[in-house]
Design a protein around this motif. Sequence first.
Motif, short mmCIF file in Angstrom:
data_model
loop_
_atom_site.label_atom_id
_atom_site.label_comp_id
_atom_site.label_asym_id
_atom_site.label_seq_id
_atom_site.Cartn_x
_atom_site.Cartn_y
_atom_site.Cartn_z
N GLU A 149 0.83 -1.20 0.00
CA GLU A 149 0.00 0.00 0.00
C GLU A 149 0.87 1.26 0.00
OE1 GLU A 149 -4.09 1.17 2.24
OE2 GLU A 149 -2.39 0.75 3.53
N GLY A 150 0.53 2.18 -0.91
CA GLY A 150 1.26 3.46 -0.97
C GLY A 150 2.56 3.40 -1.74
N LYS A 151 2.88 2.24 -2.34
CA LYS A 151 4.13 2.11 -3.11
C LYS A 151 3.81 1.61 -4.52
CE LYS A 151 7.08 0.99 0.87
NZ LYS A 151 8.03 0.02 1.43
N PRO A 152 4.74 1.82 -5.45
CA PRO A 152 4.52 1.29 -6.81
C PRO A 152 4.53 -0.24 -6.79
CG PRO A 152 6.37 2.86 -6.76
CD PRO A 152 6.00 2.56 -5.34
N ALA A 153 3.78 -0.85 -7.71
CA ALA A 153 3.82 -2.31 -7.86
C ALA A 153 5.19 -2.73 -8.36
CB ALA A 153 2.73 -2.77 -8.83
N GLN A 154 5.69 -3.86 -7.83
CA GLN A 154 6.97 -4.43 -8.28
C GLN A 154 6.70 -5.60 -9.22
OE1 GLN A 154 9.67 -5.48 -5.04
NE2 GLN A 154 8.56 -4.08 -3.70
N PHE A 155 7.37 -5.59 -10.37
CA PHE A 155 7.25 -6.68 -11.33
C PHE A 155 8.03 -7.89 -10.83
CE2 PHE A 155 8.91 -8.89 -15.13
CZ PHE A 155 7.71 -9.27 -15.69
N LEU A 156 7.43 -9.07 -10.91
CA LEU A 156 8.08 -10.30 -10.43
C LEU A 156 8.16 -11.33 -11.54
CD1 LEU A 156 6.30 -10.84 -6.99
CD2 LEU A 156 8.55 -9.79 -7.40
N GLN A 157 9.27 -12.06 -11.55
CA GLN A 157 9.40 -13.17 -12.49
C GLN A 157 10.18 -14.30 -11.84
OE1 GLN A 157 11.54 -11.76 -15.96
NE2 GLN A 157 12.79 -10.40 -14.67
N SER A 158 10.25 -15.39 -12.54
CA SER A 158 10.89 -16.61 -12.06
C SER A 158 12.23 -16.32 -11.39
CB SER A 158 11.11 -17.53 -13.26
OG SER A 158 11.01 -18.86 -12.89
N GLY A 159 12.43 -16.85 -10.18
CA GLY A 159 13.68 -16.65 -9.46
C GLY A 159 13.65 -15.51 -8.46
N ASP A 160 12.60 -14.68 -8.50
CA ASP A 160 12.51 -13.57 -7.53
C ASP A 160 12.07 -14.09 -6.16
OD1 ASP A 160 13.33 -11.58 -9.26
OD2 ASP A 160 11.31 -11.06 -9.89
N VAL A 161 12.57 -13.42 -5.12
CA VAL A 161 12.24 -13.74 -3.74
C VAL A 161 11.73 -12.47 -3.08
CG1 VAL A 161 13.16 -14.52 -1.51
CG2 VAL A 161 14.00 -15.55 -3.65
N VAL A 162 10.59 -12.54 -2.40
CA VAL A 162 10.02 -11.36 -1.73
C VAL A 162 9.85 -11.67 -0.26
CG1 VAL A 162 8.10 -9.72 -1.67
CG2 VAL A 162 8.70 -10.83 -3.84
N ASN A 163 10.42 -10.81 0.60
CA ASN A 163 10.21 -10.91 2.04
C ASN A 163 9.16 -9.86 2.40
OD1 ASN A 163 10.25 -10.73 4.83
ND2 ASN A 163 12.46 -11.13 4.98
N ILE A 164 7.96 -10.33 2.74
CA ILE A 164 6.84 -9.44 3.06
C ILE A 164 6.82 -9.24 4.57
CG2 ILE A 164 4.35 -9.11 2.92
CD1 ILE A 164 4.36 -11.13 0.58
N PRO A 165 7.03 -8.00 5.03
CA PRO A 165 7.10 -7.77 6.48
C PRO A 165 5.75 -7.97 7.16
CG PRO A 165 8.03 -5.92 5.24
CD PRO A 165 7.29 -6.77 4.26
N ALA A 166 5.79 -8.22 8.44
CA ALA A 166 4.57 -8.36 9.23
C ALA A 166 3.73 -7.09 9.14
CB ALA A 166 4.94 -8.64 10.69
N ASN A 167 2.41 -7.28 9.04
CA ASN A 167 1.43 -6.19 9.17
C ASN A 167 1.55 -5.11 8.10
OD1 ASN A 167 0.39 -7.38 11.57
ND2 ASN A 167 2.19 -6.61 12.65
N VAL A 168 2.16 -5.44 6.95
CA VAL A 168 2.22 -4.51 5.83
C VAL A 168 1.14 -4.92 4.82
CG1 VAL A 168 3.59 -3.80 3.82
CG2 VAL A 168 4.64 -3.91 6.08
N LYS A 169 0.21 -3.99 4.56
CA LYS A 169 -0.91 -4.26 3.65
C LYS A 169 -0.39 -4.35 2.21
CE LYS A 169 -5.36 -2.23 2.26
NZ LYS A 169 -6.34 -1.15 2.55
N HIS A 170 -0.79 -5.41 1.49
CA HIS A 170 -0.25 -5.66 0.15
C HIS A 170 -1.15 -6.61 -0.62
CE1 HIS A 170 1.01 -9.18 2.42
NE2 HIS A 170 1.06 -9.81 1.25
N TRP A 171 -0.85 -6.79 -1.90
CA TRP A 171 -1.48 -7.84 -2.70
C TRP A 171 -0.44 -8.38 -3.67
CZ3 TRP A 171 -1.74 -7.54 -8.04
CH2 TRP A 171 -1.52 -6.28 -8.60
N HIS A 172 -0.71 -9.56 -4.23
CA HIS A 172 0.13 -10.11 -5.29
C HIS A 172 -0.73 -10.88 -6.27
CE1 HIS A 172 0.95 -13.37 -2.07
NE2 HIS A 172 0.79 -12.28 -1.36
N GLY A 173 -0.22 -11.03 -7.47
CA GLY A 173 -0.97 -11.77 -8.48
C GLY A 173 -0.28 -11.73 -9.82
N ALA A 174 -0.96 -12.30 -10.81
CA ALA A 174 -0.40 -12.40 -12.15
C ALA A 174 -0.47 -11.06 -12.88
CB ALA A 174 -1.20 -13.45 -12.94
N THR A 175 0.32 -10.92 -13.92
CA THR A 175 0.11 -9.81 -14.86
C THR A 175 -1.15 -10.13 -15.69
OG1 THR A 175 1.44 -10.81 -16.62
CG2 THR A 175 2.59 -9.39 -15.04
#
Lengths: 131, 131
Positions: free
Chosen positions: B76-102
């Motif tokens: 929330e409040g940040k630009p969307a990050q593009f993800l592809q094979s091999g990427d690793v995301v550490n999502i912090p506790a209590n940070v509002k977010h979403w993820h999904g396909a292009t």
Amino acid sequence: MANEQLSNSTIFPLGQKVEANFIGDAYLQMIYTDATPLNAPIGNVTFAPGARNNWHFHKIGQVLLVTGGEGWYQEEGKPAQFLQSGDVVNIPANVKHWHGATKDSWFVHLAISPGETEWLEPVDGELYNQL
Amino acid sequence: MANEQLSNSTIFPLGQKVEANFIGDAYLQMIYTDATPLNAPIGNVTFAPGARNNWHFHKIGQVLLVTGGEGWYQEEGKPAQFLQSGDVVNIPANVKHWHGATKDSWFVHLAISPGETEWLEPVDGELYNQL
């Protein structure tokens, strides 16, 4: 298969060649090392055909997620288990075991490893060659 | 791409269609649910093109390991990050977010999820369509 080709055919980076506790050519790239939220770092391990690690055990345990190729997992005193893409192995704490590629295939797994590892002797070549 | 084709092109099983908290077609297969040695279960999540989960947060956090396709992760409040094979995301506790396909690609990630998830409102279609 050349290293570059293998790297291109896998998901996570190949990383650096592992120098100790392995027979044959194996590569390691850590892909998660943060302190939170997981209780374990995650490494991407790639074995060339015929490569395997020495007998060892994990003081807390380890989980393997197989992402490519074909390999073996063997606990001491038990038959070797054949592994392929999509297999998941929960390795209990303090159980002596080894894992690695088959003679003819590359083998790639993620290793999620809470706690320390105790390294032991190499896997006997005759035992491995009979698989 | 038909589901069967996608399943064949991915590493871990497709699993069952997710019925709640997602827009579009998404699938979940838990691949690790044991109590030890990890502090978190692991699920394989597959999003059809255009599918995404609702805004949500994790009370302890979550780690995503992207194994196929192309997608987005947005806090929330940040630009969307593009993800592809091999990427690793550490999502912090209590940070509002979403993820999904292009819009145009299937997207597959492992989700390692200690603790509970709190589900919130769907991602606005206009916001998503502008990505």
